[in-house]
Design a protein around this motif. Structure first.
Motif, short mmCIF file in Angstrom:
data_model
loop_
_atom_site.label_atom_id
_atom_site.label_comp_id
_atom_site.label_asym_id
_atom_site.label_seq_id
_atom_site.Cartn_x
_atom_site.Cartn_y
_atom_site.Cartn_z
N ASN A 93 -4.80 5.16 2.35
CA ASN A 93 -3.86 4.24 1.72
C ASN A 93 -4.29 3.89 0.31
O ASN A 93 -5.42 3.49 0.09
CB ASN A 93 -3.74 2.95 2.54
N TYR B 48 0.86 -1.19 0.00
CA TYR B 48 0.00 0.00 0.00
C TYR B 48 0.89 1.23 0.00
O TYR B 48 2.08 1.17 0.30
CB TYR B 48 -0.92 0.02 1.22
N HIS C 40 -3.80 1.21 -2.44
CA HIS C 40 -3.32 -0.17 -2.42
C HIS C 40 -2.60 -0.54 -3.68
O HIS C 40 -2.83 0.00 -4.75
CB HIS C 40 -4.49 -1.12 -2.18
#
Lengths: 690, 380
Positions: A378, A371, A380
């Motif tokens: 975040n 991530y 990914h």
């Protein structure tokens, strides 16, 4: 009441004279009318051009005796690059009638008789009867076409008892390749009422009459539509002497103008490759574009599923059209040029070049924990457990999202957009077919033209991995791959090799892109396809093709022949998310893409080039909703994106064929040589009974 | 050659024959021969079929006409009412048992022959009205009350014929009947308002009585070029044929419109077009001249007759002939709507020839027996 005695006999005599006088006046009126009709005729004939010596009624007399019959011109033939026919004009035998010559009362009876002779279905007979009743009285109505010779003879023998019915031969457009070329070539149809009305509104009565002729077809889609003016040809005519029943009593040879055939056109496509691509995509919804990276010649431009353009030429039934139009696989849609898809990871080619161009060194490494935190959330990587430490080559090979997030941030959204445009995205190509999609390349200007809020910084991360607003057609993705593979030459795709408006090939401009960047990314593509661990290595790593380094001649063999080297390719997989799996679905147990309904699964993409030792061909493939994470190949790391599972194997097969055949190295056909070959024998029906 | 013989009743057959009005017979023959010539052209230069049939039929009928005209003229007076009412019955019969041909029920099938009672009525009305006025007291002539029976006598067949529908014949019966009433002395003070009412009635009839095809014909007549391939086709084609013919025509058998089948009904109602196309303006005028001479001679017969019946009957036949010719030629050249009236003696078709020739049997007979006192009938 008057009682004055009337002498009825003298009243009679007076009135008889009056009646005779009245009759005389009427006779006079009739004689002057006769004289007037002729004087009117004489006056107009004097005023007109002397050489005809014809007045209004003379002209009427000639119009009636001499009928100008339009001869529709043969449409120009469309060939593939090696002269294989893609669209031809061939003779067709048919039965027609003119309602006004049959007589309204007899129409039903006569059509029933024709139906009986030709063993037509009762519902067809009923439909044709309705059609004939609704038609303009002087129009030619086609009762049946595509007659066999025995049927044609049968109807010819019975013609004397069928007033107003004609058996004739005409030219009809045929597409011998059936579904394979439906999209690029398109089809012809009868002009519809709207087209005729447009012509009428422009005041072109003659053209309207021409368009109403039952032999006339105009291009409705694909090249047939866009090249219409050049390939249609010029109508001819013949003058015939007819009686009022429309029966030709005399052919007037002297007043005939032969129709001028339409221009022949040679395409850049190799029919064999096109067919292979269509076959390979059978049952799937997608598109495949193969392009010569040096000339821009489109070797294949296939959209699947196809449809049979021959169904359209003589009018497709509403039910059948509805079926095609509502098919979820969208057979009528020209996906290769009109479809616009998120390029997904295939766009990392562009991201990588933009980053290297912006000064990121090829040795630059990024640690991928799975991530990338940015802007408080975040982002990914598709590989949840992460790629670890990767450089450009490893990031390409493993398609590491985290790497491209970070280098994209160094390049910036504007640089990504500029490079995307340089590589051919967001640009509309004029390859001669209608409805070419320009795609979307988002940058600040684009954002501001669409939205009022400021462009979020995170958009660059979406663009980096080919998601978000970015959209490209398969054709554009092939161009992108080609421009990278040819070392930054701005080749433009072309579909027509010889035909109207096609000039000599221009030398493509060198794009202002760092050669090292191009080479590094191309090497990354090589890793993806031809190095163990590359996302498509399983399907593209060994094509079973070998080349002689001295002659470049390619041969196929399951094992390496001595002295020959492996023909390799480079590529990039891509998976474009159509729709995220929702929390609710996750809760229901839908964890993977193939558990979703087909229309919600990811698109699978693959772009590639080859051969690596001497790049000549680029290929882009999109398989709609081809994403599946079920298929796992041994020898590859973890999850295999849709692109590698659904698209790459097809690309491998198509590229294998292209690189083995090498169509760009073979001599192309020219219209002149092809027409010289076809010309001398106009087709005649086989008159001998079978 | 005209026999302007004076007093004295002819007695023997040969004397009667020599006193027949041979000028009229010659004109009838000339018209029939014109018919044969034109049918030869319609048949594209072949005697078989129509030309031969037309000629032989005329010869046969002419023989009968001459024979009948030798009979005492009072025969006509005697049979006037029976013929009229018999025909009226036949017209009613058509209504119930008639045979439909080309969209109209005009034919009555009587075993070997089929006939159109409406055609017989063209003569029947003349005879019946002449008969009516023959016996009418002079002081009643032309008065309103005594005009009611003749109006009914006209109205009944006209209504039946209109129903068939046959506008042309209905018009002819009306005009012939009204013509006889006029000649019999109908007073002007009734004529003028009646004419006004008739015009108003015609306009009303257009909207409420006429069939669509009849309305179409009238509309076409007013503007034939609006639909040159539809209802206006006949007229446009014949105008083309005549207009392009020139003074002397395109030559016998050379008419392109006719020879190539562009002319519809060219052997029947539109045969005048063919005359115009092949023989030009001069040919058309010559044929019209024959008819006009025949009309005038017939009128002369009427003026010479001594009895009111003879006068009115002969004049009625003359008016019938005039109506045939004027209506037919006018519609062909676009002066009148197309109503389907043949050109007598030239158009092909037995009934029309028979009708006119029956009329001329009467005319010849009246002329031959003009000095006869015919106040009372022969048979009673």
């Amino acid at each position: 009441m008057s009682t004055a005695k009337r002498d009825l006999h003298s009243v009679f005599s007076r009135r008889a004279l009056l009646v005779s006088g009245g009759a005389t006046v009427m006779m006079g009126a009739i004689v002057s009318r006769l004289a007037y009709l002729q004087a009117e005729n004489a006056a107009t004939s004097f005023a007109r051009e002397r050489r005809f010596g014809a007045g209004v009624y003379d002209e009427g007399a000639r119009d009636n005796r001499f009928d100008q019959r339009i001869i529709a011109p043969p449409r120009g033939v469309l060939y593939d690059r090696f002269g294989e026919a893609l669209a031809v004009t061939s003779p067709d035998y048919r039965v027609t009638l003119v309602p006004e010559q049959v007589g309204r009362k007899n129409l039903e009876k006569v059509i029933a008789q024709v139906g009986e002779i030709l063993a037509m279905q009762p519902e067809t007979v009923a439909r044709k009867t309705r059609e004939a009743l609704a038609a303009k009285q002087s129009d030619v109505v086609i009762i049946r076409q595509g007659l066999r010779w025995d049927e044609f003879s049968a109807i010819n023998v019975r013609l004397p008892e069928l007033p107003g019915v004609r058996a004739e031969s005409s030219l009809v457009r045929r597409y011998p390749q059936d579904i394979a070329f439906a999209h690029p070539i398109g089809y012809v149809q009868k002009p519809n009422q709207r087209e005729i009305d447009t012509v009428l509104a422009a005041g072109d009565q003659r053209r309207a009459v021409y368009l109403r002729n039952p032999d006339v077809r105009v291009g409705k889609s694909g090249l047939e539509a866009s090249l219409e003016n050049d390939i249609h040809g010029e109508a001819g005519w013949r003058m015939v002497e007819v009686n009022a029943a429309g029966r030709v009593v005399n052919e007037l040879g002297g007043e005939t103008r032969d129709p001028k055939p339409g221009r022949g056109v040679v395409l850049t496509i190799d029919a064999e490759v096109q067919r292979a691509a269509m076959e390979r995509m059978a049952g799937l919804s997608g598109a495949c574009v193969v392009m010569d990276v040096l000339t821009g010649d489109l070797i294949a431009m296939a959209s699947s599923p196809g449809f049979n353009p021959n169904e359209f030429v003589n009018g497709i039934s509403t039910a059948r059209f509805k079926e095609l139009n509502e098919d979820p696989y969208k057979p009528l849609f020209h996906k290769a040029v009109t479809g616009a898809y998120s390029p997904g990871s295939t766009f990392k080619i562009c991201t990588g070049i933009a980053a290297l161009d912006a000064g990121v060194p090829t040795s630059y490494r990024v640690n991928c924990p799975g991530y990338f935190p940015f802007g408080g959330r975040n982002f990914h990587c598709w590989q949840r457990k992460g790629h670890g430490s990767v450089d450009m080559h490893a990031a390409m090979k493993g398609s590491c999202d985290c790497y491209f997030y970070q280098v994209a941030l160094r390049a910036g959204q504007q640089s990504l957009a500029d490079h995307a445009r340089m590589l051919g995205l967001g640009v509309k190509y004029d390859i001669g077919v209608p409805s070419v999609s320009p795609g979307v390349v988002p940058d600040k200007a684009w954002w501001e033209s669409k939205r009022r809020d400021p462009m979020p910084a995170g958009i660059v991360l979406n663009t980096a991995i080919g998601q978000g607003d970015l959209l490209a057609s398969p054709l554009q993705l092939a161009v992108m791959m080609a421009r990278v593979a040819n070392g930054g030459l701005e080749v433009k795709p072309r579909l027509v090799r010889e035909g109207p408006g096609v000039g000599p090939l221009e030398k493509p401009r060198q794009l202002p892109i760092n050669q090292e960047a191009l080479k590094a990314v191309l090497f990354g593509c090589f890793g993806v396809a031809s190095e163990p661990g590359g996302t498509s290595y399983r399907s593209t790593g060994n094509l079973g093709l070998w080349y002689d380094p001295a002659t470049n001649a390619v041969t196929e063999s399951p094992t390496q022949p001595p002295g020959l080297l492996q023909v390799q390719m480079g590529g990039k997989t891509g998976t474009a998310q159509v729709r995220a799996i929702t929390a609710a679905e996750r809760a229901r147990g839908v964890k993977s893409n193939n558990k979703l309904e087909w229309r919600m699964r990811d698109h699978a993409l693959y772009v590639c080039y080859g051969p690596v030792h001497k790049p000549r061909y680029a290929c882009a493939i999109v398989i709609e909703h081809g994403g599946s994470d079920e298929v796992r190949f041994p020898g590859t790391a973890g999850y295999i994106g849709g692109g590698s599972a659904a698209a790459a194997p097809i690309a491998a097969d198509v590229m294998r064929l292209v690189m083995l055949k090498d169509p760009s190295s073979r001599a192309v056909a020219s219209v002149r040589s092809l027409e010289a070959r076809n010309d001398p024998t106009p087709q005649k029906p086989d008159r001998s009974p079978a | 050659m005209t026999m302007m013989s004076s007093a004295g009743r002819p007695r023997g057959v040969s004397e009667k024959l020599s006193r027949l009005n041979w000028t009229i017979i010659t004109l009838l023959c000339a018209l029939a021969v014109t018919g044969v010539i034109m049918h030869f052209s319609v048949a594209e230069g072949s005697w078989a079929g129509r030309p031969l049939a037309h000629g032989s039929r005329f010869a046969l009928v002419l023989g009968a006409v001459i024979a009948i005209s030798l009979l005492d003229a009072r025969v006509w007076l005697a049979i006037a009412y029976p013929v009229y009412f018999g025909t009226l019955l036949l017209l009613v019969g058509v209504e119930f048992f008639g045979e439909t041909r080309m969209g109209a029920t005009r034919w009555l099938d009587l075993g070997p022959v089929s006939l159109q009672p409406s055609e017989i009525m063209k003569i029947g009305i003349v005879l019946a009205l002449a008969r009516y006025f023959q016996n009418l007291e002079p002081r009643h002539a032309g008065t309103l009350l005594w005009s009611i029976p003749p109006l009914l006598m006209i109205g009944a067949p006209v209504a039946l014929v209109m129903k068939q529908p046959d506008l042309g014949t209905a018009l002819m019966i009306t005009f012939a009947g009204v013509g006889i009433m006029f000649l019999a002395g109908l007073r002007w003070r009734y004529i003028i308002p009646a004419a006004g009412a008739a015009i108003g009635g015609a306009v009303a009839a257009y909207f409420f009585v006429l069939h669509q095809y009849q309305r179409d014909r009238i509309n076409t007549f007013i503007n034939p070029d609006a639909d040159p391939l539809g209802t206006g086709y006949h007229v446009s084609q014949s105008k083309i044929a005549i207009g392009s013919a020139g003074l002397f025509g395109k030559g016998y058998l050379q008419g392109s419109q006719s020879q190539l089948d562009f002319l519809p009904e060219k052997h029947t109602d539109f045969i005048f077009t063919m005359i115009g196309e092949e023989f030009g303006l001069m040919g058309a005028i010559a044929v019209l001249g024959l008819y006009f001479a025949l009309f005038l001679l017939t009128m002369a017969v009427a003026m010479r007759a001594r009895t009111m019946f003879g006068r009115l009957a002969a004049a009625g036949i003359a008016v019938t002939l005039g109506l045939y010719v004027i209506i037919n030629t006018s519609m062909v050249i676009g002066l009148m709507p197309v109503v389907g009236i043949p050109l007598p003696l030239i158009s092909f078709g037995g009934t029309a020839m028979l009708t006119l020739m029956a009329g001329y049997a009467i005319v010849l007979s009246i002329d031959l027996h003009r000095d006869q006192a015919a106040t009372r009938g022969l048979l009673w």
